[in-house]
Scaffold this active site. Structure first.
Site, mmCIF file in Angstrom:
data_model
loop_
_atom_site.group_PDB
_atom_site.id
_atom_site.type_symbol
_atom_site.label_atom_id
_atom_site.label_comp_id
_atom_site.label_asym_id
_atom_site.label_seq_id
_atom_site.Cartn_x
_atom_site.Cartn_y
_atom_site.Cartn_z
ATOM 1 N N ASN A 145 0.800 -1.239 0.000
ATOM 2 C CA ASN A 145 0.000 0.000 0.000
ATOM 3 C C ASN A 145 0.832 1.289 0.000
ATOM 4 O O ASN A 145 0.360 2.320 -0.442
ATOM 5 C CB ASN A 145 -1.017 -0.012 1.144
ATOM 6 C CG ASN A 145 -0.369 0.007 2.499
ATOM 7 O OD1 ASN A 145 0.722 -0.524 2.692
ATOM 8 N ND2 ASN A 145 -1.011 0.636 3.446
ATOM 9 N N GLU A 167 4.959 -3.834 12.049
ATOM 10 C CA GLU A 167 4.059 -2.699 11.808
ATOM 11 C C GLU A 167 2.839 -3.256 11.095
ATOM 12 O O GLU A 167 2.903 -3.556 9.898
ATOM 13 C CB GLU A 167 4.770 -1.647 10.943
ATOM 14 C CG GLU A 167 5.972 -1.010 11.608
ATOM 15 C CD GLU A 167 5.607 -0.287 12.877
ATOM 16 O OE1 GLU A 167 4.522 0.306 12.937
ATOM 17 O OE2 GLU A 167 6.402 -0.335 13.825
ATOM 18 N N CYS A 191 -2.583 2.049 6.640
ATOM 19 C CA CYS A 191 -2.684 1.471 7.984
ATOM 20 C C CYS A 191 -3.308 2.428 8.980
ATOM 21 O O CYS A 191 -4.028 2.009 9.876
ATOM 22 C CB CYS A 191 -1.312 1.013 8.449
ATOM 23 S SG CYS A 191 -0.074 2.314 8.376
HETATM 24 P P1 NAD Z 1 0.759 -8.980 3.805
HETATM 25 O O1 NAD Z 1 0.949 -9.361 5.222
HETATM 26 O O2 NAD Z 1 -0.109 -9.796 2.951
HETATM 27 O O3 NAD Z 1 2.183 -8.920 3.063
HETATM 28 C C1 NAD Z 1 3.247 -8.131 3.544
HETATM 29 C C2 NAD Z 1 4.571 -8.738 3.090
HETATM 30 O O4 NAD Z 1 4.771 -9.983 3.757
HETATM 31 C C3 NAD Z 1 4.655 -9.043 1.608
HETATM 32 O O5 NAD Z 1 5.930 -8.664 1.147
HETATM 33 C C4 NAD Z 1 4.478 -10.546 1.551
HETATM 34 O O6 NAD Z 1 5.063 -11.165 0.423
HETATM 35 C C5 NAD Z 1 5.201 -10.953 2.814
HETATM 36 N N1 NAD Z 1 4.847 -12.288 3.348
HETATM 37 C C6 NAD Z 1 3.738 -13.029 3.122
HETATM 38 N N2 NAD Z 1 3.789 -14.187 3.832
HETATM 39 C C7 NAD Z 1 4.944 -14.154 4.528
HETATM 40 C C8 NAD Z 1 5.561 -15.029 5.488
HETATM 41 N N3 NAD Z 1 4.990 -16.183 5.849
HETATM 42 N N4 NAD Z 1 6.734 -14.655 6.035
HETATM 43 C C9 NAD Z 1 7.320 -13.469 5.714
HETATM 44 N N5 NAD Z 1 6.793 -12.612 4.811
HETATM 45 C C10 NAD Z 1 5.622 -12.940 4.232
HETATM 46 O O7 NAD Z 1 0.286 -7.448 3.854
HETATM 47 P P2 NAD Z 1 -0.195 -6.525 2.624
HETATM 48 O O8 NAD Z 1 -1.545 -6.967 2.184
HETATM 49 O O9 NAD Z 1 0.903 -6.390 1.630
HETATM 50 O O10 NAD Z 1 -0.308 -5.095 3.356
HETATM 51 C C11 NAD Z 1 -1.486 -4.588 3.907
HETATM 52 C C12 NAD Z 1 -1.443 -4.665 5.422
HETATM 53 O O11 NAD Z 1 -0.296 -3.979 5.892
HETATM 54 C C13 NAD Z 1 -2.638 -3.984 6.071
HETATM 55 O O12 NAD Z 1 -3.107 -4.767 7.148
HETATM 56 C C14 NAD Z 1 -2.042 -2.675 6.601
HETATM 57 O O13 NAD Z 1 -2.744 -2.127 7.695
HETATM 58 C C15 NAD Z 1 -0.661 -3.091 6.965
HETATM 59 N N6 NAD Z 1 0.245 -1.947 7.008
HETATM 60 C C16 NAD Z 1 0.749 -1.537 8.213
HETATM 61 C C17 NAD Z 1 1.571 -0.416 8.276
HETATM 62 C C18 NAD Z 1 2.138 0.077 9.588
HETATM 63 O O14 NAD Z 1 3.064 0.876 9.545
HETATM 64 N N7 NAD Z 1 1.631 -0.355 10.724
HETATM 65 C C19 NAD Z 1 1.878 0.281 7.110
HETATM 66 C C20 NAD Z 1 1.332 -0.162 5.905
HETATM 67 C C21 NAD Z 1 0.531 -1.285 5.855
#
Ligand code: NAD
Length: 512
Positions: free
Chosen positions: A151, A247, A281
Site C-alpha cells: 500500500n 508494523e 494502515c
Molecule cells: P501482507 O501481510 O499480505 O504482506 C506483507 C509482506 O509480507 C509481503 O511482502 C508478503 O510477500 C510478505 N509475506 C507473506 N507471507 C509471509 C511469510 N509467511 N513470512 C514473511 N513474509 C511474508 O500485507 P499486505 O496486504 O501487503 O499489506 C497490507 C497490510 O499492511 C494492512 O493490514 C495494513 O494495515 C498493513 N500496514 C501496516 C503499516 C504500519 O506501519 N503499521 C503500514 C502499511 C501497511
C-alpha cells in the site's frame, strides 16, 4: 486491480509471476520468485559486506543518503510512474506519501543519525561513580531483513532500509510480490548513488521468499504488513531468537468533541478515510462524534464526500481498490453493517461509471460495535460515524478494539486533546489532524495490541537497528579485583554493616 498471473518457470527454474496495473489493467512486467537458496546466499553476501560498511564513519554513510536523495530528485518521475502503475493511487498521494516522505527521511537520517547514534557517557549513581565509568555504544546488529507491503510500496521499503543502513547494518529487502517494481527502484536508487555492492540487495518474491528471509540467519526483521503475516514473522523470529518490528494493521478511531471546529473535523475525517482509497494502515476507520455536534458534523462530511472525484486518469481524488481480495472484505463489511441496521448516507456500492475495482467513497451512520465495520480492518473508502453521549463514551468506544495503531482527537482545547490522547490505547494520536505521525521523522511509530510490536522511526527506531552496548571501565585500572578473595565471615559482616549504613540511614541513602 493488481493482477498476478503465475507463469512457467524460466531457465533459472524459479517460479515467475506476471503483473498488470490496477489502473490500466495493462501488463507491467514479470518477476522471479527468489528461492530459499537465493535468500541464503544474499544474506551471506550481506554479512561480508557489513564489515566494511559498519567500519565507515557515519558521516560517510550519510553521504550515500544525500546522493540517493539527488538520484531520487532526478528520478522522481520514474518513481511516480511506477508507484501509480502498480497501485493506481492519485499522483498527489504518490507525491506526498512516497516522494516527499522518502526525501524527508533520507535528509533527516543523513543529518541526524550521527547525533542519535553517538556513544554516550552516562553518569553513574551512588558510590559506583567513584569506581567506574560507563559509556554506551550503539553497535549495528548485522544484517537486517526488510519485508514490505503493497500500500506504500516505495516509502515502506525505503524508510526501514535507510534507517538500517545508517545504523551500520546491511539489508536484504523483500518487497511485496504485487508491487515489486517500486521495491526494485529502492535498489536502483541506492546503486546509482554508488552504495557499495551487497550493502543493499533486493529480492523479489512472495510469502515463501519472505518466510525464507526470516530464517536465513538475519539479525533482525523489519516487517510491515498484515496481522496474519505478522504473527508468522513473529513466530519465525522467536524461533531464531532475533528481534523484529511488526508494523501491522489498524482500526483508527477519531474522536470529535463538542467544542471541535466542525469544518476542520469534517475535512479531517474525509481525508483520513479516503486518502489512499482508505487503504493505509492509519486510515480513519471509526468516528465517534459527541451527540450535540453530530448532525452538523455528519452533514458537512456528506457535503465534502459529494465533491470527491473518483477515477484512474487525469485529475482525481480517490483511486481504485487495489485488488479483488480487498473489495471482497469491503463488500462483506458493508453487507454485515446493512443487515444490522446501518444507514448509508453516501456511496455504499461499486462505482457504476468506472470499469475496474472502484468502490464509491462511503459514509455510514447508525453503526455499532456488533458490526464488522467497527471491529475489523476494512482497508477501503468507508467512513462509519457513531454518535456518542459524551467524550467519556467516545474514549471507551475508541479503546474497545483489538487494534491500537493511530487515532485522532478534535477539539479547540489542545490541553484537553492531549489529555484524551493519553487515555487512548493507541500507538500514536494526533490532535486536530488525521493520523500522520508516520510522516514525522522524530516521532517513534508503532502499534499497540494487534497493531504490532516495537517502534520504527526517530531516535527509538534508529537505535532499534543497533545493540546498545554498555562498556564499563574501572577507574583504578582493575585494582579492585585483587581484594575479591578470600571470602570470610569477617568480610561478610563488614559488608552487612555497610549495607545497613547505605540504605538504613538517611546519610547513606543520600550518598547512594
Ligand atoms: P501482507 O501481510 O499480505 O504482506 C506483507 C509482506 O509480507 C509481503 O511482502 C508478503 O510477500 C510478505 N509475506 C507473506 N507471507 C509471509 C511469510 N509467511 N513470512 C514473511 N513474509 C511474508 O500485507 P499486505 O496486504 O501487503 O499489506 C497490507 C497490510 O499492511 C494492512 O493490514 C495494513 O494495515 C498493513 N500496514 C501496516 C503499516 C504500519 O506501519 N503499521 C503500514 C502499511 C501497511
Amino acid at each position: 486491480m493488481a493482477i498476478l498471473t503465475p507463469l512457467d518457470s524460466g531457465a533459472s527454474g524459479r517460479r515467475r509471476l506476471a503483473l498488470a496495473s490496477p489502473a490500466t489493467l495493462e501488463p507491467i512486467g514479470e518477476i522471479e520468485i527468489h528461492t530459499a537458496a537465493d535468500v541464503d546466499s544474499a544474506v551471506a553476501r550481506a554479512r561480508k559486506a557489513q564489515v566494511d560498511w559498519a567500519a565507515l564513519p557515519i558521516s560517510e554513510r550519510a553521504r550515500f543518503m544525500y546522493r540517493a536523495l539527488d538520484v531520487l530528485l532526478a528520478r522522481q518521475e520514474d518513481v511516480l510512474k511506477t508507484v501509480i502503475q502498480e497501485t493506481g493511487k492519485p499522483r498527489t498521494e504518490a507525491l506526498q506519501m512516497e516522494i516527499f516522505a522518502v526525501g524527508d527521511a533520507l535528509n533527516y537520517y543523513a543529518k541526524n543519525a550521527a547525533a542519535i547514534l553517538k556513544s554516550e557517557k552516562k553518569k553513574l549513581h551512588g558510590l559506583t561513580r567513584f569506581m567506574k565509568r560507563l559509556r554506551i555504544v550503539h553497535r549495528p546488529l548485522g544484517v537486517v531483513g526488510v519485508i514490505s507491503p503493497w500500500n506504500g510500496p516505495f516509502v515502506l521499503a525505503m524508510n526501514p532500509v535507510i534507517q538500517a543502513l545508517m545504523a551500520g547494518n546491511t539489508a536484504v529487502l523483500k518487497p511485496s510480490e504485487v508491487t515489486p517494481f517500486s521495491g526494485l527502484l529502492v535498489g536502483e536508487i541506492f546503486a546509482e548513488a554508488g552504495l557499495p555492492e551487497d550493502v543493499l540487495q533486493v529480492l523479489t518474491g512472495d510469502g515463501e521468499t519472505g518466510a525464507a528471509l526470516c530464517r536465513a540467519g538475519v539479525d533482525k526483521v523489519a516487517f510491515t504488513g498484515s496481522v496474519e503475516t505478522g504473527r508468522k514473522v513473529a513466530v519465525a523470529c522467536a524461533e531464531q531468537l532475533i528481534p523484529c518490528t511488526l508494523e501491522l494493521g489498524g482500526k483508527d478511531a477519531m474522536i470529535v468533541c463538542d467544542d471541535a471546529n466542525i469544518d476542520y473535523a469534517a475535512a479531517g475525517a474525509v481525508a483520513g478515510a479516503f486518502m489512499n482509497t482508505g487503504q493505509y494502515c492509519c486510515g480513519t476507520e471509526r468516528v465517534y462524534v459527541v451527540e450535540s455536534v453530530a448532525d452538523a458534523f455528519t452533514e458537512k462530511v456528506v457535503e465534502r464526500v459529494a465533491q470527491l472525484r473518483q477515477g484512474a486518469e487525469g485529475e482525481f481524488d480517490v483511486g481504485a481498490i487495489f485488488w479483488p481480495r480487498q473489495l471482497e472484505i469491503i463488500e462483506e463489511h458493508m453487507a454485515d453493517a446493512r443487515s444490522r441496521g446501518a444507514r448509508i448516507l453516501a456511496g455504499g456500492r461499486r462505482n457504476p461509471d468506472l470499469e475496474g475495482l472502484f468502490y464509491e467513497p462511503t459514509v455510514v451512520v447508525d453503526v455499532d460495535h456488533t458490526m464488522q465495520l467497527m471491529r475489523e480492518e476494512t482497508f477501503g473508502p468507508i467512513l462509519p460515524i457513531m454518535r456518542v453521549a459524551n467524550e467519556e463514551e467516545a474514549i471507551e468506544r475508541a479503546n474497545d478494539s483489538d487494534y491500537g495503531l493511530g487515532g485522532s482527537v478534535w477539539t479547540r482545547d489542545n490541553a484537553k486533546g492531549v489529555r484524551i490522547a493519553q487515555r487512548m490505547d493507541s500507538g500514536s494520536i494526533c490532535v486536530n489532524d488525521m493520523t500522520m505521525t508516520y510522516g514525522v521523522q522524530e516521532a517513534p511509530f508503532g502499534g499497540r495490541k494487534a497493531s504490532g510490536i516495537g517502534q520504527v522511526n526517530g531516535e527509538t527506531g534508529l537505535r532499534g537497528y543497533c545493540h546498545a552496548e554498555p562498556i564499563l571501565v574501572d577507574r583504578r585500572g582493575g585494582k579492585m579485583s585483587e581484594g575479591r578473595y578470600p571470602y570470610s565471615v569477617k568480610s561478610d559482616a563488614g559488608l552487612q554493616k555497610f549495607i545497613q549504613f547505605l540504605w538504613g540511614t538517611s546519610l547513606g541513602r543520600w550518598l547512594s
